[in-house]
Enzyme design. Structure first.
Site, mmCIF file in Angstrom:
data_model
loop_
_atom_site.group_PDB
_atom_site.id
_atom_site.type_symbol
_atom_site.label_atom_id
_atom_site.label_comp_id
_atom_site.label_asym_id
_atom_site.label_seq_id
_atom_site.Cartn_x
_atom_site.Cartn_y
_atom_site.Cartn_z
ATOM 1 N N ASP A 230 7.868 12.903 5.242
ATOM 2 C CA ASP A 230 7.174 12.224 6.348
ATOM 3 C C ASP A 230 8.215 11.583 7.251
ATOM 4 O OD1 ASP A 230 5.220 11.135 7.960
ATOM 5 O OD2 ASP A 230 4.865 9.404 6.662
ATOM 6 N N LYS B 265 5.451 -2.835 -2.912
ATOM 7 C CA LYS B 265 4.503 -1.794 -2.519
ATOM 8 C C LYS B 265 3.477 -1.638 -3.626
ATOM 9 C CE LYS B 265 4.625 2.874 -0.601
ATOM 10 N NZ LYS B 265 5.491 3.982 -0.174
ATOM 11 N N ALA C 114 -2.770 4.169 3.904
ATOM 12 C CA ALA C 114 -3.937 4.760 3.269
ATOM 13 C C ALA C 114 -3.855 4.632 1.753
ATOM 14 C CB ALA C 114 -4.054 6.222 3.665
ATOM 15 N N GLN D 157 -0.371 -1.914 5.999
ATOM 16 C CA GLN D 157 -1.429 -1.375 5.160
ATOM 17 C C GLN D 157 -1.547 0.119 5.435
ATOM 18 O OE1 GLN D 157 -5.198 -3.357 5.550
ATOM 19 N NE2 GLN D 157 -5.837 -2.557 3.573
#
Lengths: 204, 302
Positions: free
Chosen positions: B171, B52, B33, B31
Site C-alpha cells: 500500500d 496499533k 478500516a 482510524q
C-alpha cells in the site's frame, strides 16, 4: 539512591525496583538460591553484560508483567518469566543460562516487581526489598542506572540475537552519505530496535 | 488498508494493560478500516510509541476473527522486524500481543511525504497569487524544486532498499512515507562519579549554548531534510516476484499523480534513484511498463 523504582507506562500498579551492582562476588550463591527455589530470593537476576540498555530490560519486564496479568506465563513466576522474555526463542533453560547469573558474573541487575501482594503498602515493600537485596548481594550497588549501557558486551549480545555487526552501515545506500555510520550510539539504537522486535515476537 | 483520518464517534475499549485510568493518555490519531492508531508511551514516560490496535469484528465468527487478527498482526510485525534487521528504515516493534490484538511501534517524528508536498505546493500557489516580492529569502521556486528532487531520490532509495530485502509494501502511498527530521545530538551524558558529573554539567552548559545558537539560526534546507521512513506494513508481504514490486511502484506513481499532479514530473526521479540503488531494479522497472498498460489488477484482465 541505590534503588531505582520505575513505573512502566500502562502498568502503574506494579512498580519495578531495579538495582545495578558491580564487583559482585557471590553470583554463584545467588544463582543457587534461585535453583533451590528459595522464595526469599524471588528476583529477576540478570548478568548485565547481556543487557544492552534500560529499554532492553524494561521491555522484558513489561512483557512478563503483561503476560502474568493475562495468565499465560510459561515459567515459575513473573521474575523468572522476565528472564525468559529476553530470549529470542522458546528455550527456557537456555534463556536462564544466557541472561541469568553464572559463577563468572561480576556485574548484575537485581529486579523486583512490586505490587504483587496487594496487602503490603508500596512504600513499605520498596524499603523491605532494598534492605534484603543490599544484605544479600556481595557487591557495590551503583547510584544510578545510567551505566547499564557501559556493562553491555555487544559481541555477546549480537551473537545471542543473531545480529550482524554494523548492520546499520548498509542502510539505504544514498541516504547514508550524510548519516554518521561509524557512530556507536547509532549502532546501539539499531540493535535495540531489532532486539525489542525479536523479543516481542518470541513464541509467535 | 489505507488509514484515513476520520472523526471519531465511537469510543473503543482497549484491552489490558491499556485500560488503567492512571496511565499515560492514549491519543487516537488515525482510524482505519482494520485498526486504530493511538499515540502513547511505552517502557518509559519519555519513549513515545504508536499503538496499533485491531479491534475484534463482531460480524465475524469469534474463532475466525481471532485467527485473522493474529495472522495479520504477526505478518506485519515479522515484516517490520525483518526490514529493520536488514537496514530498511522502518519503525521498530516495541511490543505486541497477538491474542488481544495490539502492536506497539516506535513513534516516527516528522510529516508524511504527502503533507510535505501539500505544504510545498500550497505555499507555491499562495506565493504565485501574491506579488513576487513575497518570496522568502534567496530560495526561489527552483531551489524548492531541487530540494524536492532530493526528497524523491530518498524515496526511491528507500523503496529500492525495501524491495532488495524481498519485501513488498502493498500500500505504497505518499501517506505511508514519512520524512523524519534528523535526530539532534544526544543530550544525555554519562555522569558517573561526582567529578565527572561536574564536568558533564559544564559540558552541558556548553551544549546548551550551542543548541541555542543553532536554534536561532535555522537552516533553510531543514524543511526537506531528513530520512524517509516507510510506515504501515499492514498489507506487506515477503515476496520474490518482480510483478508485486512493480505494482508497489505503480501504486506510488498513481498516488503522486492523483494527490499532487504538480509533482508528477518529479516521480521520474524516484524511479531513477530506485534503479540506480537496487541492482535487480531494472527488471522491475521494465515490469512497471507492463503494469502501467493494464493497471495493477493482474487477475482482472483476460
Amino acid at each position: 539512591m541505590v534503588i531505582q523504582t520505575i513505573y512502566l507506562p500502562h502498568l502503574p500498579a506494579n512498580p519495578i525496583h531495579i538495582f545495578l551492582f558491580e564487583n559482585v562476588k557471590n553470583a554463584a550463591f545467588l544463582r543457587e538460591q534461585l535453583m533451590a527455589g528459595n522464595m526469599e530470593f524471588e528476583y529477576t537476576f540478570l548478568d548485565s553484560t547481556m543487557i544492552l540498555s534500560l529499554h532492553h530490560v524494561l521491555a522484558a519486564m513489561f512483557r512478563a508483567v503483561n503476560d502474568l496479568k493475562h495468565n499465560r506465563i510459561r515459567t515459575k513466576n513473573v521474575h523468572s518469566e522476565a528472564v525468559f522474555c529476553l530470549s529470542p526463542n522458546n528455550n527456557i533453560a537456555e534463556s536462564f543460562r544466557r541472561f541469568g547469573l553464572s559463577g563468572a558474573t561480576e556485574s548484575m541487575l537485581a529486579i523486583k516487581v512490586g505490587g504483587l501482594d496487594p496487602t503490603t503498602p508500596l512504600d513499605q515493600e520498596a524499603e523491605k526489598v532494598k534492605r534484603h537485596i543490599l544484605a544479600s548481594v556481595d557487591g557495590s550497588p551503583l547510584d544510578s542506572l545510567d551505566r547499564i549501557d557501559d556493562f553491555a558486551d555487544l559481541d555477546k549480545i549480537r551473537k545471542v540475537y543473531k545480529l550482524q555487526k554494523g548492520s546499520k552501515s548498509n542502510r539505504t545506500g544514498g541516504q547514508s552519505a550524510q548519516v554518521n555510520t561509524g557512530n556507536g550510539d547509532e549502532e546501539r539504537e539499531e540493535m535495540e530496535a531489532v532486539i525489542l522486535g525479536l523479543m516481542a515476537l518470541r513464541g509467535a | 488498508m489505507t488509514l484515513t483520518t476520520a472523526a471519531v464517534t465511537t469510543a473503543h475499549t482497549l484491552p489490558p494493560p491499556f485500560t488503567s485510568p492512571t496511565s499515560p493518555p492514549l491519543d487516537l490519531r488515525v482510524q482505519g478500516a482494520e485498526s486504530l492508531l493511538y499515540k502513547t508511551t511505552l517502557l518509559t514516560p519519555s519513549l513515545p510509541c504508536a499503538l496499533k490496535y485491531r479491534p475484534p469484528k463482531a460480524y465475524r465468527h469469534a474463532t475466525l476473527d481471532r485467527r485473522l487478527t493474529k495472522a495479520r498482526l504477526l505478518a506485519e510485525a515479522r515484516v517490520l522486524v525483518r526490514c529493520r534487521r536488514d537496514g530498511v528504515t522502518v519503525p521498530g516493534v516495541l511490543g505486541a500481543d497477538w491474542e488481544t490484538g495490539w502492536i506497539a511501534l516506535e513513534w516516527v517524528e516528522g510529516r508524511t511525504v504527502r503533507e510535505v508536498l501539500d505544504g510545498v505546493y500550497h505555499v507555491r500557489e499562495h506565493r504565485d497569487a501574491q506579488s513576487a516580492e513575497e518570496k522568502e529569502g534567496k530560495e526561489g521556486i527552483e531551489g524548492i524544486e531541487k530540494q524536492l528532487l532530493g526528497l524523491m531520490r530518498k524515496v526511491g532509495v528507500a523503496v529500492g532498499k525495501l524491495h532488495s530485502v524481498g519485501v513488498c509494501h502493498g500500500d505504497l502511498t505518499t501517506s505511508n512515507l514519512m520524512l523524519r527530521p534528523r535526530k539532534k545530538k544526544r543530550t544525555t551524558h554519562p555522569g558517573h562519579d561526582a567529578a565527572e558529573a561536574a564536568e558533564a554539567a559544564e559540558a552541558d552548559i556548553a551544549m546548551e549554548a550551542l543548541r541555542d545558537a543553532q536554534a536561532q539560526e535555522p537552516e533553510p534546507e531543514q524543511e526537506l531534510d531528513g530520512d524517509v521512513v516507510l510506515i504501515d506494513f499492514g498489507l506487506a508481504n515477503q515476496t520474490v516476484q518482480d510483478e508485486d514490486k512493480a505494482v508497489d511502484l505503480y501504486v506510488l506513481e498513481r498516488a503522486f499523480g492523483s494527490t499532487h499532479p504538480q509533482a508528477e514530473h518529479l516521480f521520474q526521479e524516484v524511479l531513477n534513484a530506485y534503479g540506480e540503488n537496487y541492482k535487480a531494479g531494472q527488471t522491475v522497472l521494465r515490469k512497471l511498463d507492463q503494469v502501467r498498460m493494464r493497471g495493477r489488477k493482474k487477475s482482472m484482465l483476460g
